[in-house]
Design a protein around this motif. Structure first.
Motif, PDB file in Angstrom:
ATOM      1  N   VAL A  47     -28.439  42.491  -1.477  1.00  0.00           N
ATOM      2  CA  VAL A  47     -28.345  42.119  -2.894  1.00  0.00           C
ATOM      3  C   VAL A  47     -29.232  40.913  -3.189  1.00  0.00           C
ATOM      4  CG1 VAL A  47     -26.779  41.346  -4.716  1.00  0.00           C
ATOM      5  CG2 VAL A  47     -26.065  43.124  -3.111  1.00  0.00           C
ATOM      6  N   ARG A  48     -29.251  39.942  -2.269  1.00  0.00           N
ATOM      7  CA  ARG A  48     -30.087  38.750  -2.478  1.00  0.00           C
ATOM      8  C   ARG A  48     -31.567  39.170  -2.613  1.00  0.00           C
ATOM      9  NH1 ARG A  48     -31.049  35.269   2.697  1.00  0.00           N
ATOM     10  NH2 ARG A  48     -32.596  36.906   2.960  1.00  0.00           N
ATOM     11  N   GLU A  49     -32.016  40.061  -1.687  1.00  0.00           N
ATOM     12  CA  GLU A  49     -33.424  40.479  -1.724  1.00  0.00           C
ATOM     13  C   GLU A  49     -33.731  41.280  -2.989  1.00  0.00           C
ATOM     14  OE1 GLU A  49     -35.990  39.498   0.572  1.00  0.00           O
ATOM     15  OE2 GLU A  49     -34.314  38.111   0.762  1.00  0.00           O
ATOM     16  N   GLU A  50     -32.765  42.105  -3.407  1.00  0.00           N
ATOM     17  CA  GLU A  50     -32.972  42.869  -4.646  1.00  0.00           C
ATOM     18  C   GLU A  50     -33.115  41.925  -5.833  1.00  0.00           C
ATOM     19  OE1 GLU A  50     -30.849  47.173  -3.767  1.00  0.00           O
ATOM     20  OE2 GLU A  50     -29.698  45.596  -4.742  1.00  0.00           O
ATOM     21  N   LYS A  51     -32.332  40.875  -5.827  1.00  0.00           N
ATOM     22  CA  LYS A  51     -32.380  39.913  -6.935  1.00  0.00           C
ATOM     23  C   LYS A  51     -33.727  39.183  -6.947  1.00  0.00           C
ATOM     24  CE  LYS A  51     -28.053  39.355  -8.952  1.00  0.00           C
ATOM     25  NZ  LYS A  51     -27.891  40.765  -8.880  1.00  0.00           N
ATOM     26  N   ARG A  52     -34.206  38.801  -5.754  1.00  0.00           N
ATOM     27  CA  ARG A  52     -35.513  38.124  -5.670  1.00  0.00           C
ATOM     28  C   ARG A  52     -36.600  39.053  -6.215  1.00  0.00           C
ATOM     29  NH1 ARG A  52     -37.579  37.260  -0.423  1.00  0.00           N
ATOM     30  NH2 ARG A  52     -39.208  36.102  -1.470  1.00  0.00           N
ATOM     31  N   LEU A  53     -36.485  40.307  -5.820  1.00  0.00           N
ATOM     32  CA  LEU A  53     -37.475  41.297  -6.255  1.00  0.00           C
ATOM     33  C   LEU A  53     -37.456  41.442  -7.780  1.00  0.00           C
ATOM     34  CD1 LEU A  53     -39.397  43.671  -5.457  1.00  0.00           C
ATOM     35  CD2 LEU A  53     -37.386  45.126  -5.468  1.00  0.00           C
ATOM     36  N   GLU A  54     -36.250  41.609  -8.313  1.00  0.00           N
ATOM     37  CA  GLU A  54     -36.139  41.798  -9.777  1.00  0.00           C
ATOM     38  C   GLU A  54     -36.686  40.589 -10.519  1.00  0.00           C
ATOM     39  OE1 GLU A  54     -31.993  42.652 -10.251  1.00  0.00           O
ATOM     40  OE2 GLU A  54     -32.239  44.558  -9.174  1.00  0.00           O
ATOM     41  N   ARG A  55     -36.381  39.389 -10.007  1.00  0.00           N
ATOM     42  CA  ARG A  55     -36.847  38.172 -10.673  1.00  0.00           C
ATOM     43  C   ARG A  55     -38.391  38.094 -10.665  1.00  0.00           C
ATOM     44  NH1 ARG A  55     -35.141  33.146 -12.046  1.00  0.00           N
ATOM     45  NH2 ARG A  55     -33.692  34.434 -13.177  1.00  0.00           N
ATOM     46  N   ALA A  56     -38.983  38.390  -9.476  1.00  0.00           N
ATOM     47  CA  ALA A  56     -40.445  38.300  -9.370  1.00  0.00           C
ATOM     48  C   ALA A  56     -41.107  39.293 -10.319  1.00  0.00           C
ATOM     49  CB  ALA A  56     -40.869  38.565  -7.933  1.00  0.00           C
ATOM     50  N   VAL A  57     -40.578  40.505 -10.361  1.00  0.00           N
ATOM     51  CA  VAL A  57     -41.153  41.542 -11.219  1.00  0.00           C
ATOM     52  C   VAL A  57     -40.998  41.145 -12.693  1.00  0.00           C
ATOM     53  CG1 VAL A  57     -40.795  43.913 -12.005  1.00  0.00           C
ATOM     54  CG2 VAL A  57     -40.926  43.430  -9.572  1.00  0.00           C
ATOM     55  N   ALA A  58     -39.807  40.672 -13.057  1.00  0.00           N
ATOM     56  CA  ALA A  58     -39.572  40.321 -14.461  1.00  0.00           C
ATOM     57  C   ALA A  58     -40.464  39.158 -14.872  1.00  0.00           C
ATOM     58  CB  ALA A  58     -38.103  39.971 -14.673  1.00  0.00           C
ATOM     59  N   ASP A  59     -40.614  38.142 -13.997  1.00  0.00           N
ATOM     60  CA  ASP A  59     -41.451  36.988 -14.345  1.00  0.00           C
ATOM     61  C   ASP A  59     -42.904  37.412 -14.525  1.00  0.00           C
ATOM     62  OD1 ASP A  59     -39.248  35.453 -14.222  1.00  0.00           O
ATOM     63  OD2 ASP A  59     -39.758  34.386 -12.367  1.00  0.00           O
ATOM     64  N   GLN A  60     -43.360  38.284 -13.613  1.00  0.00           N
ATOM     65  CA  GLN A  60     -44.751  38.712 -13.710  1.00  0.00           C
ATOM     66  C   GLN A  60     -44.972  39.525 -14.993  1.00  0.00           C
ATOM     67  OE1 GLN A  60     -47.348  37.691 -11.690  1.00  0.00           O
ATOM     68  NE2 GLN A  60     -48.362  38.536 -13.482  1.00  0.00           N
ATOM     69  N   ALA A  61     -44.038  40.415 -15.287  1.00  0.00           N
ATOM     70  CA  ALA A  61     -44.174  41.224 -16.507  1.00  0.00           C
ATOM     71  C   ALA A  61     -44.210  40.314 -17.731  1.00  0.00           C
ATOM     72  CB  ALA A  61     -43.032  42.229 -16.603  1.00  0.00           C
ATOM     73  N   CYS A  62     -43.347  39.277 -17.732  1.00  0.00           N
ATOM     74  CA  CYS A  62     -43.336  38.333 -18.868  1.00  0.00           C
ATOM     75  C   CYS A  62     -44.675  37.629 -18.982  1.00  0.00           C
ATOM     76  CB  CYS A  62     -42.252  37.282 -18.709  1.00  0.00           C
ATOM     77  SG  CYS A  62     -40.648  37.944 -19.078  1.00  0.00           S
ATOM     78  N   GLU A  63     -45.260  37.304 -17.828  1.00  0.00           N
ATOM     79  CA  GLU A  63     -46.549  36.613 -17.901  1.00  0.00           C
ATOM     80  C   GLU A  63     -47.588  37.501 -18.584  1.00  0.00           C
ATOM     81  OE1 GLU A  63     -48.172  34.415 -14.415  1.00  0.00           O
ATOM     82  OE2 GLU A  63     -49.992  35.522 -14.907  1.00  0.00           O
TER      83      GLU A  63
END
Ligand code: PEP
Ligand code: MG
Length: 596
Positions: A47-63
């Motif tokens: 779950v921790r790794e999934e959360k890191r993944l989701e955060r990185a993807v969401a931040d990049q998409a926002c950028e």
């Protein structure tokens, strides 16, 4: 060593955005490198790794999504590209694959993400279409930016620049957008081809750009004086004083010429003696259509609809095609849009259609042959076109027709599509003009018969030259034989024009030959009255047409008919055009020059 750094070098590449720049080089490196931990993770960390993944993807998409507000004067193409980037980033398939890699392979987020990206890229590998190969580059560059975040790196900051020529191994659009355009004079990259995004972005910003420059990384040092020639596809490192002076002069003249082209772009394409012809644009995506009018185009003479099929992993539905075609037809109305039905070869496989083993795909089940082999596919496309045509001025065109039987079969499918729409109570165009692309020697011989059953002809010179001369249009080893001014090619055009004239139908040229300044006068003299060219070529083509006169061109043609050697014809045309347009031709990209 110092001596070596100052070495004068002329490097060749692909002219991706026209223009000339003289300035100092700044080499920027992309965020890369670093490694992920290869450790297998404990299930309690899924779950921790999934959360890191989701955060990185969401931040990049926002950028990507927020970049639009940060970059002033962003072109439509650039903002479309960013949208595509954010869509790739948020693609559920990628996320699903990465999650699977976390849970099944027990990989940490970074490695799981990289595995997902690799598996998506694999599906692009088999596709032999330059445009789509470049789209794989998008997936790669989005992938590496998310990976950089998972490594804990921030995206590369915008370097503090004076006015610089930016050089790089490769530039992703995100890299390009991170640079303030007012500080950039030009771009040059070691990687990339004609359709790469660096070129698209550079054109949007009106920056000269050369891509695919072999040896750039080795030759260019920060601070070196460089010339980027986006017309001839050259990068000159440490130029000689006389080269520098000549290019500075050329640059001034080019600025004046471009201002002139912009002023004239919307004037009619009419020769000095009043012969009116039409200039249309060739497009591959809906977005390309937006530029045609600004560039002075009078409509779309060739919409290569296959790109709407190839850029996805499944087949588009009739509704999706209808929405796409309607957007273009409505947007261009009352100007004409010619939609060419699916033109793919067995080497470019479509998702949803079994791939065939063919030893000679160029002579195999491609183009209209494939459409007739999969009639449901063609019928669905015809229904979409018939429906979209009710919203403006549309025409349909079949590629690579070899004879009457094929044309009749294909027209039969249009009729079936029409019946189906009527049964469904759907509005559909009553008189949709149906054209035939002349791309095969057989269609040249049969032009008089085909002209009786077609509403117009369009000469696809790219393929026609390939099949008349037996020269693979993609093969660099025989490219010296690929000669648009070959007398057999000119004779073919003459016969097609004659057949069209006898039958009272219009004939256009929509291959590259139409924008070749050395072919244009002869095509006009033969009676071609419509040209459909790559959008950037529209203004210059109109400029040339407006300065030609038909009696002179007809005399020229008579001289050409007397020649049998392609070389003599070429020399004659060069002499004529250089005499008429000595200044202007230096600003036209005349294709890769071996001796440049
Ligand atoms: C042609 O063959 O000239 C043409 C316009 O079609 P394509 O380049 O898409 O094959
Ligand atoms: Mg073709």
């Amino acid at each position: 060593m110092k001596e070596n750094l100052k070495k004068h070098r002329i490097l060749t590449g692909v002219a991706a955005s026209s223009g000339i720049a003289v300035g100092r080089a700044l080499f920027i490196n992309r965020a890369s490198g670093g490694s992920f931990s290869t450790e297998i993770i404990h299930p309690k960390h899924f779950v921790r790794e999934e959360k890191r993944l989701e955060r990185a993807v969401a931040d990049q998409a926002c950028e990507f999504e927020n970049a639009e507000t940060k970059v002033r004067g962003m072109s439509q193409e650039q903002s479309d590209l960013l949208e595509a980037y954010s869509m790739i980033c948020r693609d559920p398939k990628l996320m699903e694959l990465a999650r699977k890699a976390i849970r099944q392979d027990r990989l940490p987020a970074g490695l799981a993400w990289e595995k997902a990206v690799r598996s998506v890229l694999k599906s692009f590998e088999k596709i032999d279409v330059p445009y789509l190969r470049e789209r794989a580059e998008d997936v790669k560059s989005v992938g590496s930016r998310v990976a950089a975040r998972l490594r804990g790196r921030k995206a590369e900051p915008s370097p503090a620049l004076g006015c610089r020529v930016i050089m790089a191994h490769d530039l992703t659009p995100a890299d390009t957008l991170a640079l303030a355009p007012e500080n950039i004079l030009a771009l040059a990259t070691e990687m990339g081809g004609q359709t790469s995004h660096t070129g698209i972005l550079a054109r949007g910003q009106r920056l000269p750009c050369v891509v695919g420059v072999t040896g750039l990384e080795e030759a260019a040092r920060d601070g070196a004086m460089v010339i980027v020639d986006g017309i001839r596809g050259l990068v000159i490192v440490n130029p000689m004083p006389d080269e520098l002076a000549a290019y500075q002069k050329k640059q001034e003249l080019l600025n004046l010429f471009e201002a002139r082209l912009r002023q004239e772009a919307h004037l009619p394409a009419k020769t000095e003696d009043g012969c009116r012809v039409r200039v249309y644009g060739n497009i591959e995506t809906t977005n390309d259509a937006l530029r045609i009018r600004d560039l002075g185009g009078e409509g779309i003479g060739l919409y290569r609809t296959e790109f709407g099929y190839l850029s996805r992993l499944d087949l588009p539905t009739e509704e999706e095609l209808y929405a796409d075609y309607t957007r273009i037809v409505r947007g261009m109305a009352p100007d004409r849009v010619v939609l060419r039905t699916l033109d793919i070869g067995a080497d470019k496989s479509l998702a949803g259609i079994p791939k065939l083993e063919e030893s000679n795909p160029v002579l195999g089940l491609r183009s209209i042959r494939l459409s007739l082999y999969c009639p449901d596919l063609l019928r669905s496309q015809c229904r979409a076109i018939l429906r979209a045509a009710t919203h403006g001025n549309a025409a349909l065109m079949f590629p690579m027709v070899s004879g009457l039987r094929e044309l009749r079969q294909a027209k039969g499918i249009i009729e079936e599509a029409r019946r189906e729409l009527l049964e469904r109570g759907e509005p559909c165009a009553e008189n949709l003009p149906v054209g035939v692309m002349i791309e095969l020697p057989s269609s040249v011989f049969l032009a008089p018969a085909l002209a009786k059953e077609a509403d117009f002809f369009s000469i696809g010179s790219n393929d026609l030259i390939q099949y008349i001369l037996g020269v693979d249009r993609e093969n660099k080893y025989v490219s010296y034989l690929y000669q648009p001014l070959h007398s057999a090619v000119l004779e073919a055009v003459r016969q097609v024009v004659e057949a069209a004239r006898q039958a009272g139908i219009r004939v256009s040229v929509c291959g590259e030959m139409a924008s070749d300044p050395f072919c244009l006068p002869l095509l006009m003299a033969m009676g071609i009255d419509e040209f459909s060219v790559t959008p950037q070529a529209i203004p210059i083509l109109k400029y040339l047409i407006r300065r030609l006169n038909m009696p002179e061109l007809r005399k020229l043609l008579a001289q050409v008919y007397d020649k049998v050697s392609t070389e003599t014809t070429r020399r004659l045309m060069e002499k004529y055009m250089n005499g008429r347009f000595s200044q202007e031709l230096q600003f036209i990209n005349l294709g890769a020059k071996e001796d440049a």
